[in-house]
Design an enzyme around this catalytic site. Sequence first.
Site, PDB file in Angstrom:
ATOM      1  CB  SER A  84      -1.034  -0.170   1.153  1.00  0.00           C
ATOM      2  OG  SER A  84      -1.752   1.181   1.396  1.00  0.00           O
ATOM      3  CG  ASP A 233      -4.323  -3.174   1.045  1.00  0.00           C
ATOM      4  OD1 ASP A 233      -3.362  -3.034   1.846  1.00  0.00           O
ATOM      5  OD2 ASP A 233      -4.855  -1.421   1.103  1.00  0.00           O
TER       6      ASP A 233
END
Length: 376
Positions: A84, A233
Site C-alpha cells: 500500500s 490490498d
Amino acid sequence: MSEHPHGAEPENPATAVPSTALAPPVGDNPATHPPRHVLAGPRAEKNVALALQGGGAHGAFTWGVLDYLIEDGRLGFEALTGASAGAMNGVVMLDGWLKGGPDGAREGLERFWREVSLDSDLGPASRSLFNTVLGLWKGNPVAEFWLKALTPSPYVSNPLNINPLRKALAAQIDFERLRAADTAGIYVSATNVWTGKLAVFERERLTVDHLMASACLPTVFQAVEIDGVPYWDGGYLGNPPLYPLHRGAETRDIVLVQINPVERRETPRTEREIQDRLNEITFNANLMRELRAIDFLDGLIEEGVLGQGQYRRVLVHRIDGTDALEDYNAASKLDARWRVFQRLRDKGRRAAEAWLGEHYDAIGRDCSLDLESAYQ
C-alpha cells in the site's frame, strides 16, 4: 505473470518459507563486494534492504524516514518491499533515484506526497475519495460520508471506480524505465481475491495496476484485475512481506519501518474503536509470523543445529513510528492535509536520525531488534 520472486505463489509465506530463504548461506561479505544493483550515494558504507509498512496518511512518516536516510548517505539500499503506502513510497523513491540520484529520490517523494495532499489541484470529488482510500477508518465528516456511500458494494456505489491515486502515480512514475533499469529490486504485495494468498509483484513487471492492487481497499474500490485475476490490498497478508528480501538482496540486514501499532494498552469499546483495533491487528498479523519464523531459525543457527555454520543469521532492525504516532488515532490515517503530511515527515526524519545514532554500528554485525519481544 509471476507473483513470487521464483514464479510460484507460496501457500503461507509467513510459516512455509524454506529455511534457506530465511538463512542465506555464508558467502562473500556484501560490505566488501557490493551488489551491482544497490542504490548508494558516494558516502555509502553499508547496505541494507528496506521493508516499508502501509498505513494510509501515516505513510508520510515513512517518507520522512527515507528522506533522512538518503540525506545521511551512509546506507545503500539493495532492495525494497512494501504494501500500500509503503509500496508507493518505495516505487516513488526508486523512480526518483533513476531520474536524479539521491536528490532526485528525495524530490520525487516530496512531489508525490504534495500531489496527493488535499492542498493539491485534485478536484473536490477526487479529494474526498482520496481521503477515504488512505485507510479503513472513520473519523471525519467527509470520510464518514464516503464510507457510508460506498457500503456495501463499490461496484454499485462507485461504478466508475474512481481512484485519484492512479492519476498521480501514472503522471509521476516512468514505469517503462523502472522495469528496464538495472537497479535495486522492489517487491509489492497484494492479496489474491480468488485464492486468499499473498501475491508479490517484482519491479521487472511492475505497472500502475500493481500499485493500485496493493492499495485496493475492498470496501471502497473494485478489485484490481491483473491478467484476469482480482486483487485487494496487500496489507491483509503482507504488511510488508519480508521473505522476498532473503533472496532478493545479498545483505542480511533488513530495516523495517513500522507504522502500525502492535500494542494498545486500552480496551476498545465503541464500534469505531473495535473496528480500528481489528484492522491494526489484521494488518500486523503476518509480519508477526514472519518475525517469529526468523527468530526460530536464527536460534537454530546459533545453536549449530541448522547447517553447522553454513548459514547466516538475518539481522532485523526497526525504525518504529508507533510511539511518534501515538497521538495520532486511527482516524488520522484519513487526514490528507499537506501540513499533516509535513508534521509526519518531520517525525519520520527525527526517528531515522535517532535510530542511526543508536544502531548504525549494529548494521552488518548484529540484530538491533529484539525479535522475541517484537512478536510476543
